[in-house]
Enzyme design. Structure first.
Site, mmCIF file in Angstrom:
data_model
loop_
_atom_site.group_PDB
_atom_site.id
_atom_site.type_symbol
_atom_site.label_atom_id
_atom_site.label_comp_id
_atom_site.label_asym_id
_atom_site.label_seq_id
_atom_site.Cartn_x
_atom_site.Cartn_y
_atom_site.Cartn_z
ATOM 1 N N ASP A 30 -2.084 1.456 -34.845
ATOM 2 C CA ASP A 30 -2.422 2.996 -34.431
ATOM 3 C C ASP A 30 -1.208 3.985 -34.756
ATOM 4 O O ASP A 30 -0.147 3.398 -34.979
ATOM 5 C CB ASP A 30 -2.434 2.995 -32.708
ATOM 6 C CG ASP A 30 -3.300 4.179 -32.368
ATOM 7 O OD1 ASP A 30 -4.492 4.056 -31.798
ATOM 8 O OD2 ASP A 30 -2.949 5.372 -32.676
ATOM 9 N N GLU A 146 -20.206 -0.075 -31.771
ATOM 10 C CA GLU A 146 -20.060 -0.488 -30.539
ATOM 11 C C GLU A 146 -20.389 -0.040 -29.276
ATOM 12 O O GLU A 146 -21.044 1.240 -29.405
ATOM 13 C CB GLU A 146 -18.377 -0.356 -30.361
ATOM 14 C CG GLU A 146 -17.694 -0.595 -28.916
ATOM 15 C CD GLU A 146 -17.768 -2.239 -28.817
ATOM 16 O OE1 GLU A 146 -17.376 -2.931 -29.553
ATOM 17 O OE2 GLU A 146 -18.528 -2.285 -27.758
ATOM 18 N N LYS A 206 -26.937 3.011 -33.157
ATOM 19 C CA LYS A 206 -25.636 3.571 -32.178
ATOM 20 C C LYS A 206 -26.125 4.909 -31.921
ATOM 21 O O LYS A 206 -25.961 5.199 -30.680
ATOM 22 C CB LYS A 206 -24.416 3.453 -32.842
ATOM 23 C CG LYS A 206 -23.185 4.035 -32.070
ATOM 24 C CD LYS A 206 -23.030 3.388 -30.613
ATOM 25 C CE LYS A 206 -22.137 4.136 -29.662
ATOM 26 N NZ LYS A 206 -22.127 3.564 -28.586
ATOM 27 N N LEU A 252 -31.439 7.612 -14.554
ATOM 28 C CA LEU A 252 -32.277 8.329 -13.812
ATOM 29 C C LEU A 252 -31.576 9.380 -12.670
ATOM 30 O O LEU A 252 -32.260 9.797 -11.675
ATOM 31 C CB LEU A 252 -33.644 8.199 -13.460
ATOM 32 C CG LEU A 252 -34.749 7.851 -14.623
ATOM 33 C CD1 LEU A 252 -36.149 7.330 -13.929
ATOM 34 C CD2 LEU A 252 -34.842 9.301 -15.481
ATOM 35 N N CYS A 262 -18.173 10.411 -25.816
ATOM 36 C CA CYS A 262 -19.195 9.745 -26.725
ATOM 37 C C CYS A 262 -20.652 10.660 -26.597
ATOM 38 O O CYS A 262 -20.918 11.430 -27.785
ATOM 39 C CB CYS A 262 -19.619 8.519 -26.482
ATOM 40 S SG CYS A 262 -18.107 7.479 -26.692
ATOM 41 N N LYS A 325 -16.780 9.964 -15.387
ATOM 42 C CA LYS A 325 -17.532 9.284 -14.841
ATOM 43 C C LYS A 325 -16.744 8.024 -13.906
ATOM 44 O O LYS A 325 -15.506 8.191 -14.202
ATOM 45 C CB LYS A 325 -18.318 8.474 -15.606
ATOM 46 C CG LYS A 325 -17.796 7.320 -16.471
ATOM 47 C CD LYS A 325 -18.911 6.461 -17.254
ATOM 48 C CE LYS A 325 -18.626 5.474 -17.946
ATOM 49 N NZ LYS A 325 -19.286 4.708 -18.639
HETATM 50 P P1 NAD Z 1 -9.997 7.526 -28.945
HETATM 51 O O1 NAD Z 1 -9.550 8.921 -29.259
HETATM 52 O O2 NAD Z 1 -9.425 6.810 -27.502
HETATM 53 O O3 NAD Z 1 -9.067 6.473 -29.715
HETATM 54 C C1 NAD Z 1 -9.134 6.834 -31.261
HETATM 55 C C2 NAD Z 1 -7.615 6.160 -31.566
HETATM 56 O O4 NAD Z 1 -7.408 6.312 -33.071
HETATM 57 C C3 NAD Z 1 -6.515 7.007 -31.129
HETATM 58 O O5 NAD Z 1 -5.364 6.146 -30.574
HETATM 59 C C4 NAD Z 1 -5.606 7.429 -32.537
HETATM 60 O O6 NAD Z 1 -4.364 7.479 -32.339
HETATM 61 C C5 NAD Z 1 -5.982 6.358 -33.485
HETATM 62 N N1 NAD Z 1 -6.051 6.945 -34.791
HETATM 63 C C6 NAD Z 1 -6.527 8.094 -35.484
HETATM 64 N N2 NAD Z 1 -6.183 8.065 -36.736
HETATM 65 C C7 NAD Z 1 -5.870 6.870 -37.037
HETATM 66 C C8 NAD Z 1 -5.388 6.189 -38.214
HETATM 67 N N3 NAD Z 1 -5.484 6.884 -39.272
HETATM 68 N N4 NAD Z 1 -4.846 5.105 -38.200
HETATM 69 C C9 NAD Z 1 -4.949 4.320 -36.939
HETATM 70 N N5 NAD Z 1 -5.296 4.787 -35.713
HETATM 71 C C10 NAD Z 1 -5.558 6.262 -35.823
HETATM 72 O O7 NAD Z 1 -11.259 7.157 -29.111
HETATM 73 P P2 NAD Z 1 -12.343 6.137 -28.604
HETATM 74 O O8 NAD Z 1 -12.994 6.606 -27.566
HETATM 75 O O9 NAD Z 1 -11.581 4.906 -28.627
HETATM 76 O O10 NAD Z 1 -13.371 6.221 -29.850
HETATM 77 C C11 NAD Z 1 -13.056 5.535 -30.996
HETATM 78 C C12 NAD Z 1 -14.366 5.489 -31.687
HETATM 79 O O11 NAD Z 1 -15.169 4.593 -30.869
HETATM 80 C C13 NAD Z 1 -15.464 6.755 -31.818
HETATM 81 O O12 NAD Z 1 -15.989 7.037 -33.047
HETATM 82 C C14 NAD Z 1 -16.268 6.669 -30.490
HETATM 83 O O13 NAD Z 1 -17.524 7.429 -30.739
HETATM 84 C C15 NAD Z 1 -16.584 5.259 -30.662
HETATM 85 N N6 NAD Z 1 -17.069 4.693 -29.217
HETATM 86 C C16 NAD Z 1 -16.333 4.889 -28.001
HETATM 87 C C17 NAD Z 1 -16.677 4.510 -27.040
HETATM 88 C C18 NAD Z 1 -16.102 4.709 -25.545
HETATM 89 O O14 NAD Z 1 -16.540 4.375 -24.587
HETATM 90 N N7 NAD Z 1 -14.919 5.342 -25.740
HETATM 91 C C19 NAD Z 1 -17.859 3.768 -26.988
HETATM 92 C C20 NAD Z 1 -18.342 3.179 -28.150
HETATM 93 C C21 NAD Z 1 -18.178 3.716 -29.306
#
Ligand code: NAD
Length: 436
Positions: A30, A146, A206, A252, A262, A325
């Site tokens: 990260d 995911e 998704k 519901l 999301c 939530k």
């Molecule tokens: P988040 O903001 O918690 O995490 C994203 C991470 O990516 C951060 O830690 C950020 O520092 C890192 N990052 C950004 N640019 C980077 C780079 N160039 N190299 C390495 N790391 C980098 O977001 P999240 O909730 O984990 O969501 C990530 C993705 O997953 C999104 O597309 C989201 O829609 C999807 N998603 C999230 C969930 C959920 O419940 N949070 C569920 C399904 C899908």
């Protein structure tokens, strides 16, 4: 197998730790140094049940490590991309800056035969574009969306409902799907559906799943709006229609609507992408889903204002909830905090409590007052509003005890999660969402 996970947020940190827990050797990468420092100590940088344990275990076993150095990805067979895809600052579309940066940063470390597996939620068409950059390295891009739920993320990652792999056509795609099957071997062994598709289908699975869930929530909230002008009870309505197996009771729950990192941004990005594709009208209803959802926050504020005789100015309002939530400390687009901020904007003396999200909320909304103690939050309140349905409050918040603390026994149940009869019996004036 040796794996890398690029992006260690709510999705990536859990994915990295979960993959180590099923036996892989995983490096999480990260750009956020403080997050990596925390993870490297085996500490969870956010609240997610079960994460701490598998992080500690993974690090102690030597199979899990974290770094900010992208070169650590070299040698891994599969590279998961789990970076954020937030809403653009000046529009509805998804901001793909981070996905593009992550893939470009990874390219120098890819070897022929590697798999780059996109997990971030992206607009349909993204994978085909990224594949043009990945393919010349000899690696194969797959899209592996995911579906985890925050609060159940570890369980959902280790034991998902289904796995989807969008792969290129032909032998290359078949080989890539087989490698992913190997990654997810425990799920495959227990016959978890493993659906192999093309890129566009995987991306759309998704966003359409999230669009469906958001629509279901806004459907019942639309019924709540009708219930409010007719004297009907939307919770009974939901129970009754939910008995129909074709409908089902889950999702519901009428209340102040959905939020988080999301659903809101995903339905907006879907609308924006559909418009780019000349099919905006196909998902026009998502604008309505969004509008209904946001109106419920207005309604919750209105209930508090009306209950206090038309103004909340200088009235103490106890706000129970900050996370979007329960079982999460995520406050991204949290309806709970939105309601708190609006009440504060109307001049209320707002005190917010939450079992997990106070620190995050403080950073974003320092203008609100926070108290970790539920009793102190309730003390002398002119009105109480429940905006996140934590189990703790259902269990521990006894209406008689709460009544002994507040100045006024007015409660607005923004999540329809309290036992209305018990609260009324204890002398409270109870207001639900879409309930008489
Ligand atoms: P988040 O903001 O918690 O995490 C994203 C991470 O990516 C951060 O830690 C950020 O520092 C890192 N990052 C950004 N640019 C980077 C780079 N160039 N190299 C390495 N790391 C980098 O977001 P999240 O909730 O984990 O969501 C990530 C993705 O997953 C999104 O597309 C989201 O829609 C999807 N998603 C999230 C969930 C959920 O419940 N949070 C569920 C399904 C899908």
């Amino acid at each position: 197998m040796k794996l890398s996970v690029i992006g260690c947020g709510y999705l990536g940190a859990v994915h990295a730790a979960a993959m180590a827990s099923i036996g892989h050797e995983v490096v999480g990468i990260d750009v956020d140094e403080s997050k990596i420092a925390t993870l490297s100590k085996g500490l969870a940088p956010f609240f997610e049940p079960g994460l701490q344990e598998i992080l500690e275990e993974g690090i102690a076993s030597g199979r899990l490590s974290f770094t900010t150095d992208m070169s650590a990805a070299s040698g891994a067979k599969v590279h998961f991309i789990g970076v954020g895809t937030p809403q653009q600052k000046d529009g509805y579309a998804a901001d793909l800056t981070y996905v593009n940066a992550a893939v470009d940063g990874l390219l120098p470390y890819l070897a022929p035969g590697d798999i780059v597996a996109g997990k971030s939620t992206v607009p349909v068409g993204t994978a085909a574009n990224l594949a043009e950059r990945v393919t010349p390295t000899g690696a194969t891009l797959v899209w592996n969306p995911e579906f985890l739920r925050e609060g159940f993320a570890v369980q959902d990652t280790v034991d998902p409902d289904r796995l989807v792999a969008g792969v290129p056509a032909g032998e290359e795609g078949e080989t890539a799907a087989d490698i992913l099957r190997e990654v997810y071997h425990p799920s495959v062994a227990k016959n978890t559906p493993f659906i192999v598709t093309d890129y566009a289908t995987a991306e759309l699975v998704k966003v359409s799943a999230n669009a469906f869930l958001a629509t279901k929530i806004s459907f019942i909230n639309a019924m709540a709006e009708i219930a409010e002008v007719t004297g009907a009870d939307v919770t009974q309505l939901a129970d009754a229609i939910g008995h129909d197996a074709r409908i089902g009771r889950r999702f519901l729950g009428a209340g102040i609507g959905f939020g988080g990192g999301c659903l809101p941004k995903d339905i907006r990005a879907f609308s924006a992408r559909a418009e780019e594709l000349g099919r905006g009208e196909s998902v026009n209803f998502l604008r309505e889903v969004d509008a209904i959802n946001l109106r419920r926050r207005d309604r919750a504020v209105e209930l508090v204002v009306d209950a206090l005789g038309g103004t909340v100015f200088e009235k103490k309002v106890a706000v129970l909830g900050a996370a979007f939530k329960p079982h999460s400390d995520d406050i991204r687009d949290s309806p709970a905090l939105d309601v708190a901020v609006r009440l504060k904007g109307l001049g209320a003396d707002v005190v917010v409590t939450d079992p997990a999200a106070i620190e995050n909320a403080k950073r974003v909304h320092p203008q609100l007052t926070y108290n970790e103690d539920l009793d102190e939050t309730l003390r002398d309140a002119d009105a109480v509003i429940v905006v996140t349905e934590w189990d703790e409050w259902r269990r521990e918040l006894a209406p008689e005890h709460a009544a002994s603390l507040v100045a006024n026994t007015i409660v607005v149940d923004g999540r329809n999660c309290l036992d209305a009869a018990a609260w009324r019996d204890a002398g409270w004036t109870y207001f639900g969402m879409g309930r008489p």
